[in-house]
Design an enzyme around this catalytic site. Structure first.
Site, short mmCIF file in Angstrom:
data_model
loop_
_atom_site.label_atom_id
_atom_site.label_comp_id
_atom_site.label_asym_id
_atom_site.label_seq_id
_atom_site.Cartn_x
_atom_site.Cartn_y
_atom_site.Cartn_z
N GLN A 180 -5.39 6.58 -4.41
CA GLN A 180 -5.31 6.13 -5.81
C GLN A 180 -6.97 6.22 -6.45
OE1 GLN A 180 -2.45 2.38 -5.55
NE2 GLN A 180 -4.63 1.71 -5.27
N ARG B 44 0.76 -1.07 -0.14
CA ARG B 44 0.02 -0.07 -0.16
C ARG B 44 1.11 1.28 0.04
NH1 ARG B 44 -3.22 -2.89 -1.43
NH2 ARG B 44 -5.28 -3.39 -1.03
#
Length: 347
Positions: free
Chosen positions: A279, A250
């Protein structure tokens, strides 16, 4: 029931790809699945304003870590009928897990669906960094032939120390794939796996030792309160000078600006990965232009084979839900009003 999914929009591909399932049109072949069961299925390519009208009456929400929709407490509070939040893939940190638990909303994901794909991507990016592949490739397409400019920064992987942070399904597969390269493998994880150490040729070390002794670090931990910006300015300063980091876990595990500064200063020799925060990453995200990087968009777990596994696993979870059957324990993140996944229970 109304089921809502957030997926990428349809785009024109350079050539046909019949196995591609990851957009609002294909939707892992869920349109046909839900139609056969008499449920309404809505697909969205924007998780912000377009999701709002559906909060009041949706029962199941589906999205992917590659194109996440952030299900916040505020959204959950406006979704009184929500029974399940389903990650079509692996990694459910885009859902507020505490809020889901408080509302007794089941959170599930297709555990194991893309572990091979991500492990292979991580190994590839380790090699890309050490061999200075990006520099060599740029010369190939730019008409250059400056060998010293590339070779001066290229290394063998053999005999290097590779630190694996996070030793779950993906970390273990990374170790298995790296072992034939004759490297020293060390790992750190809250759950030590002594039963696998001899089999995979790995050595458990404390986090600080992994950071300070590894020539390359590959990150495979979930995003939790404990790992959020764990690789901050202080930790990055304690890595070996000239070390490399690959992060397919991540993006928020890294401190954004500290990483940029470490690469600019030359302390880190390179960084690669496919995970960003947020994102999709904005066009002006500082990682897009930082030096010594081999970043990609978040697609490590989106091979065609992984998409097929995600389709099968997503339908299996939905079948269990509709038929009132118990879910596979490894697929559950939140169940019965509590966080049950060991990865997210770490304190």
């Amino acid at each position: 029931m109304k089921i809502v999914a957030v997926l990428p929009p349809v785009v024109e591909l350079p050539e046909p790809s019949p196995g591609y399932l990851f957009n609002v049109e294909k939707a892992y072949n869920l349109h046909e699945y839900f139609a056969s069961k008499g449920h309404d299925f809505i697909t969205l390519s924007d998780a912000n304003e377009s999701l709002e009208p559906h909060l009041a009456d949706m029962s199941i929400f589906i999205c992917s870590p590659f194109y996440p929709a952030y299900l916040t407490k505020e959204k959950i509070d406006r979704a009184p009928n929500l029974k399940m939040a389903l990650t079509a893939g692996v990694g459910s940190d885009h859902f507020d897990l505490e809020a889901c638990a408080a509302r007794n909303i089941t959170v599930a994901e297709v555990t194991g669906s893309n572990v091979v794909s991500v492990a292979e991507h991580a190994v590839m990016q380790i090699l890309i960094l050490l061999r200075n592949f990006v520099g060599g490739h740029e010369q190939a397409i730019n008409g250059e032939w400056n060998l010293p400019k590339v070779g001066a920064y290229a290394h063998d992987l053999e005999r290097k120390t590779v630190g694996i942070f996070g030793f779950g399904r993906i970390g273990q597969r990374v170790a298995a794939r790296l072992r034939p390269f004759d490297v020293k493998l060390v790992y750190n994880d809250p759950y030590r796996r002594e039963d696998l150490e001899a089999e995979l040729g790995v050595e458990y070390v404390p986090f600080d030792e992994l950071v300070e002794t590894s020539d390359a670090i590959t990150i495979h931990a979930p995003l939790t309160e404990q790992t959020d910006t764990l690789f901050n300015r202080d930790v990055l300063s304690r890595t070996k000078k000239g070390a490399y980091i690959v992060n397919t876990a991540r993006g928020k595990i890294m401190e954004t600006d500290a990483l940029v500064d470490s690469l600019k200063s030359g302390h880190l020799a390179g960084y690669a990965g496919d995970t960003w925060y947020p994102q999709p990453a904005p066009a002006d995200h500082p990682w897009r232009q930082m030096p010594k990087q081999a970043m990609t968009v978040h697609y490590s777990g989106m091979t065609l084979e992984a998409q097929h596994r995600i389709e099968i696993g997503t339908k299996a979870i939905l079948d269990n839900f509709f038929e009132g059957k118990a879910q596979k324990q490894e697929d559950l993140i939140v169940e019965g009003g509590e966080i049950v996944s060991p990865s997210y229970k770490i304190k």
